[in-house]
Design a protein around this motif. Structure first.
Motif, short mmCIF file in Angstrom:
data_model
loop_
_atom_site.label_atom_id
_atom_site.label_comp_id
_atom_site.label_asym_id
_atom_site.label_seq_id
_atom_site.Cartn_x
_atom_site.Cartn_y
_atom_site.Cartn_z
N GLN A 157 0.81 -1.22 0.00
CA GLN A 157 0.00 0.00 0.00
C GLN A 157 0.84 1.27 0.00
N GLU A 158 2.15 1.14 0.23
CA GLU A 158 3.05 2.29 0.15
C GLU A 158 3.45 2.59 -1.29
N PHE A 159 3.13 1.65 -2.20
CA PHE A 159 3.63 1.77 -3.57
C PHE A 159 2.53 1.58 -4.60
N THR A 160 1.35 2.12 -4.30
CA THR A 160 0.30 2.10 -5.30
C THR A 160 0.65 3.07 -6.42
N LEU A 161 0.05 2.88 -7.59
CA LEU A 161 0.43 3.67 -8.76
C LEU A 161 0.29 5.16 -8.55
N ASP A 162 -0.72 5.58 -7.79
CA ASP A 162 -0.92 7.01 -7.60
C ASP A 162 0.18 7.65 -6.75
N GLN A 163 1.04 6.82 -6.13
CA GLN A 163 2.14 7.35 -5.33
C GLN A 163 3.49 7.27 -6.05
N ILE A 164 3.48 6.76 -7.28
CA ILE A 164 4.72 6.56 -8.03
C ILE A 164 4.80 7.57 -9.18
N PRO A 165 5.92 8.27 -9.33
CA PRO A 165 6.06 9.23 -10.44
C PRO A 165 5.97 8.53 -11.80
N GLU A 166 5.56 9.28 -12.79
CA GLU A 166 5.49 8.75 -14.15
C GLU A 166 6.86 8.34 -14.66
N GLU A 167 7.89 9.08 -14.26
CA GLU A 167 9.25 8.76 -14.67
C GLU A 167 10.08 8.42 -13.44
#
Length: 493
Positions: free
Chosen positions: A324-334
């Motif tokens: 839950q710390e690394f869901t897509l909304d928390q990860i930069p596009e690049e």
């Protein structure tokens, strides 16, 4: 001087890595034990290189290294009575939680983000939430994209085996050297009680014919992997009254065909999950029933007892889930991969593991010197690193060890709800923890309050924090020696 205590929480901080390396180097690590963990005497060096940093294939490694699963393969070609397709598989994953489905490119971004923040990461697995071999294009594309950015990460898949033979050659070409196959039967009659249908060669099969095809494909896939030197782990779900005793035969079959490990897991059966077994009242095994079956299998295929039945998007050490710390909304596009933290972590762990190996050998000698005939079942609260380093009230699981004249062996784990929340303990939760610790003689933890300690004592379970932050085997050996009357001389290393 005792070995330096290095917490996994501090190891995960890139900013403290340099200080940790200095601390480890000055902590009294002898030249004979530094550098790497000692290879077992009976293991081929090439095999050891494959498993020494894989938390699922090496019980010792799971104290130090983390796995990551990416949910890129939702399609599945069989139906199991313990699975509800609305959710991740209730037995291969944490039940009742839907994984965040990813495309191969999204998976690549997520793996890089995790590798930059979780230096313990050593393995990338695809375990569904369907079947990695059936949803092959997505599986292959994911591995190709990730390995270009992080070439040293180990790649592994989990599969039901039906489509496996079609892809063994490609797995070998991609250097995938760890494959898990779920095999619950070698008698198709028993398979009819577990699998309502399979989808094979563009056709749906049911009943005995379905089970026969699945069985033949599983055995063929296992044999093909063994012939190519790919390590295999066999997962089997223990279903009381259905295949529990039959798993003894399964163990023989997979050993004969070269399986490296056999992992017998408890059925998770809850009506809330909506599975056939859950809705029809099929119960799962009790912890001591599972242990009894595993004990019967000793001497057959080597057993894995530290499995946590991870969900299809799990992240972190076994027994924890940081997904839950690394869901897509928390990860930069690049995202750009920085290998420095993982490289530094491996240096620290090499030193720590060297000391741990020496401590284990000393502990085994202590147990052998007692010349006792009894056994102790010990539950340990630990955050990782192979130490007794978790507060009783903060534990979400206990690792279980058995000390006996044979030595000290990891034999399983018991999941529990966290007892202490915000500084206060809940009586109802404590009752659940005590129930989960059925059969345990002693609990080891870094700290425990008088109230839970007294409650455990009333239930016939001793608890102590006297060995807090010791290596687990060192603590258990001292406990075993004290239990059976051997006076230990205080020594300083």
């Amino acid at each position: 001087m005792s070995a330096p205590i290095i917490s996994l929480e501090s190891l995960a901080s890139a900013s403290s890595m340099e200080a940790l390396l200095a601390k480890a180097a000055s902590g009294g690590c002898s030249s004979s034990s530094c550098g790497s963990s000692a290879k077992p005497d009976d293991m081929d060096p090439a095999v050891w290189e494959k498993i020494k940093d894989h938390p699922c294939y090496s019980e010792e490694a799971h104290h130090y290294f983390a796995r990551m699963h990416v949910a890129v393969a939702p399609a599945c070609n069989i139906q199991c009575n313990y699975c509800n397709r609305k959710y991740d598989c209730a037995n291969e994953s944490r039940p009742g939680v839907v994984s965040e489905k990813l495309t191969p490119d999204q998976a690549r971004r997520k793996v890089i983000a995790v590798a930059n923040e979780v230096p313990q990461l050593s393995v990338l697995g695809i375990a569904g939430p369907g079947d990695a071999c059936y949803d092959w294009k997505k599986t292959r594309a994911t591995f190709e994209e990730v390995s270009r950015d992080i070439p040293d990460i180990k790649l592994c898949i989990s599969t039901n085996g039906l489509a496996l033979p079609d892809h063994v050659d490609e797995l070998a070409e991609m250097n995938v050297d760890h494959v898990t196959i779920t095999i619950n039967m070698v008698d198709p009659e028993i398979g009819t009680k577990i699998y309502p249908w399979i989808f094979y060669r563009n056709r749906r099969y049911t009943g005995l014919e379905a089970s026969q095809i699945l069985h033949e494909r599983q055995m063929l896939g296992l044999e093909m992997l063994t012939a190519r030197g790919i390590l295999t782990k066999i997962n089997s779900v223990m279903i009381p009254g259905v295949n529990d005793e039959h798993l003894i035969e399964v163990n023989k079959w997979v050993k004969e065909r070269g399986a490296f490990l056999h992992n017998v897991m408890p059925l998770i059966s809850d009506p809330a999950h909506g599975t056939h077994f859950g809705l029809t009242g099929q119960r799962g095994p009790k912890a001591m029933e599972l242990k009894a079956l595993q004990d019967k299998l000793e001497g057959g295929a080597k057993l894995m007892r530290h499995c946590r039945q991870c969900r299809a998007d799990a992240v972190g050490l076994l027994g924890e889930d940081r997904g839950q710390e690394f869901t897509l909304d928390q990860i930069p596009e690049e995202v750009t991969y920085d290998p420095s933290t993982r490289e530094s972590y491996r240096e620290v762990v090499a030193r720590e593991r060297g000391d741990h190996v020496a401590a284990k050998q000393a502990a085994l000698s202590t147990v052998a010197e007692t010349e006792a005939t009894g056994a102790l079942l010990v539950a340990v609260a630990t955050k990782g690193g192979g130490r007794v380093n978790e507060h009783f009230g903060h534990a979400r699981e206990f690792q279980v060890y058995e000390a006996s004249p044979k030595g000290i062996a990891f034999v399983g784990h018991r999941k529990v709800d966290q007892y202490c929340m915000g500084g206060f303990g809940e009586d109802a939760t404590l009752d659940g923890v005590i129930d989960a610790l059925e059969g345990i003689d002693v609990v080891l933890c870094a700290k425990i309050g008088d109230c839970p300690k007294d409650s455990l004592s009333t239930a016939g379970i001793r608890a102590t924090d006297a060995y807090g932050y010791d290596y687990i085997e060192t603590a258990i050996a001292a406990l075993y020696a004290a239990e059976f009357g051997l006076e230990l001389l205080a020594e300083s290393a």
